[in-house]
Design an enzyme around this catalytic site. Structure first.
Site, PDB file in Angstrom:
ATOM      1  N   GLU A 110     -47.248 -67.095 -17.153  1.00 47.22           N
ATOM      2  CA  GLU A 110     -46.752 -67.466 -18.483  1.00 47.22           C
ATOM      3  C   GLU A 110     -47.891 -67.852 -19.406  1.00 47.22           C
ATOM      4  O   GLU A 110     -48.714 -68.726 -19.092  1.00 47.22           O
ATOM      5  CB  GLU A 110     -45.744 -68.627 -18.364  1.00 47.22           C
ATOM      6  CG  GLU A 110     -45.183 -69.046 -19.723  1.00 47.22           C
ATOM      7  CD  GLU A 110     -43.936 -69.894 -19.669  1.00 47.22           C
ATOM      8  OE1 GLU A 110     -43.400 -70.124 -18.564  1.00 47.22           O
ATOM      9  OE2 GLU A 110     -43.485 -70.340 -20.742  1.00 47.22           O
TER      10      GLU A 110
ATOM     11  N   GLU B 165     -42.718 -73.782  -9.816  1.00 52.04           N
ATOM     12  CA  GLU B 165     -43.921 -73.855 -10.649  1.00 52.04           C
ATOM     13  C   GLU B 165     -45.071 -74.506  -9.890  1.00 52.04           C
ATOM     14  O   GLU B 165     -44.879 -75.544  -9.252  1.00 52.04           O
ATOM     15  CB  GLU B 165     -43.639 -74.678 -11.922  1.00 52.04           C
ATOM     16  CG  GLU B 165     -42.668 -74.007 -12.874  1.00 52.04           C
ATOM     17  CD  GLU B 165     -42.487 -74.772 -14.188  1.00 52.04           C
ATOM     18  OE1 GLU B 165     -43.196 -75.769 -14.427  1.00 52.04           O
ATOM     19  OE2 GLU B 165     -41.622 -74.355 -14.978  1.00 52.04           O
TER      20      GLU B 165
HETATM   21  O1  KIV Z   1     -37.092 -71.085 -17.220  1.00 54.33           O
HETATM   22  C1  KIV Z   1     -37.455 -69.977 -17.650  1.00 54.33           C
HETATM   23  O2  KIV Z   1     -36.781 -69.345 -18.463  1.00 54.33           O
HETATM   24  C2  KIV Z   1     -38.716 -69.440 -17.166  1.00 54.33           C
HETATM   25  C3  KIV Z   1     -39.251 -68.223 -17.856  1.00 54.33           C
HETATM   26  C4  KIV Z   1     -39.835 -68.599 -19.147  1.00 54.33           C
HETATM   27  C5  KIV Z   1     -40.198 -67.489 -17.006  1.00 54.33           C
HETATM   28  O3  KIV Z   1     -39.298 -69.977 -16.279  1.00 54.33           O
END
Ligand code: KIV
Length: 271
Positions: A189, A122
């Site tokens: 997202e 991220e």
């Molecule tokens: O952890 C997860 O499930 C994610 C998705 C929402 C993309 O990062």
């Protein structure tokens, strides 16, 4: 991991070709062997071992508590199940923010100990050095921009991100930077559909959206949400394809009543 001879495996290169040919990419999360077996057999392109395991598998309120060891456990269970899909694993909170060496060590542990094919991380510009170092080690990296749940305490809310011009502009810059560094795809997202469209058109690598509209090059959902296992979680972006909570609840109630009524096991079901 056994590879079936007649199955063409999905690679990071396959995903780039899919974008070039206008074929949408289907991605779902999975965290265990049984679920991943079904997901892979159903023809999914990418399985994400998401840190959402912290929520749906462990019952935590956020993704922050899950550890690197726990992610590796989930990822190795998934890898044992798949024949076709590309398996991407989240670098969990606390496993990469310290410095780029820590990030690289965490990514190496995931690849070596689980057998997964790529990691997801991220953030944008602020993690460029870590992304670059992981890529230099030959590990494919998927980016993740927009709502980044590991920063939930900074945002304070799970609402749509990048509605304001300044944040939208930063997101575009971050996406371009991640592509320049060598990321093979980026999750977007919960951002406005128009912004996701702009990013998807500007990038040559695929975007995979969750709550980011129809113009992304692919879509991802958390499997528990789309199967209706999380009763009561119905955000606008979620299409629920089944009501497994109700189906499972009915089946379990039926079993309980059969046991109580001394109806199970029957003569035929005993030795
Ligand atoms: O952890 C997860 O499930 C994610 C998705 C929402 C993309 O990062």
């Amino acid at each position: 991991m056994s590879v079936h001879k007649d199955v063409k495996r999905i690679t990071t290169r396959t995903l780039q070709e899919m974008k070039r040919h206008g074929e949408k990419i289907a991605m779902l999360t999975a965290y265990d062997y049984s679920m991943a077996t079904i997901v892979d057999a159903a023809g999914i392109d990418v399985i994400l071992v998401g840190d959402s395991a912290s929520n749906v598998m462990a019952g935590h309120e956020t993704t922050l508590p899950i550890t690197l060891d726990q992610m590796i456990y989930h990822a190795s269970s998934v890898v044992r199940a798949i024949n076709r899909a590309l398996v991407v694993v989240d670098l969990p909170f606390g496993s990469y923010q310290g410095n780029s060496k820590e990030a690289l060590n965490s990514a190496i542990r995931i690849m070596k100990e689980s057998g997964a094919h790529a990691v997801k991380i991220e953030g944008g510009l602020e993690i460029a050095e870590s992304v670059s170092r992981i890529l230099t080690a030959g590990i494919p990296v998927m980016g993740h921009l927009g709502l980044t749940p590991q920063s939930i305490y900074k945002f304070g809310t799970y609402t749509v991100r990048a509605k304001e011009e300044a944040e939208a502009q930063k997101l575009v810059e971050d996406a371009i930077k991640l592509q320049e560094l060598g990321c093979f795809a980026i999750v977007l997202e919960k951002i406005p559909a128009e912004l996701a469209k702009k990013v998807s058109e500007q990038l040559s690598i695929p975007t995979i959206g969750i709550g980011a509209g129809r113009h992304c090059d692919g879509q991802v959902l958390v499997i528990h949400d789309m199967l209706g296992l999380n009763k009561g979680f119905r955000p606008r972006f979620l299409r629920q394809y089944a009501s497994l909570y109700d189906i499972m609840n009915d089946a379990i109630q039926h079993y309980v009543s059969d046991v109580k009524a001394k109806d199970f096991p029957s003569e035929k079901e005993q030795y």
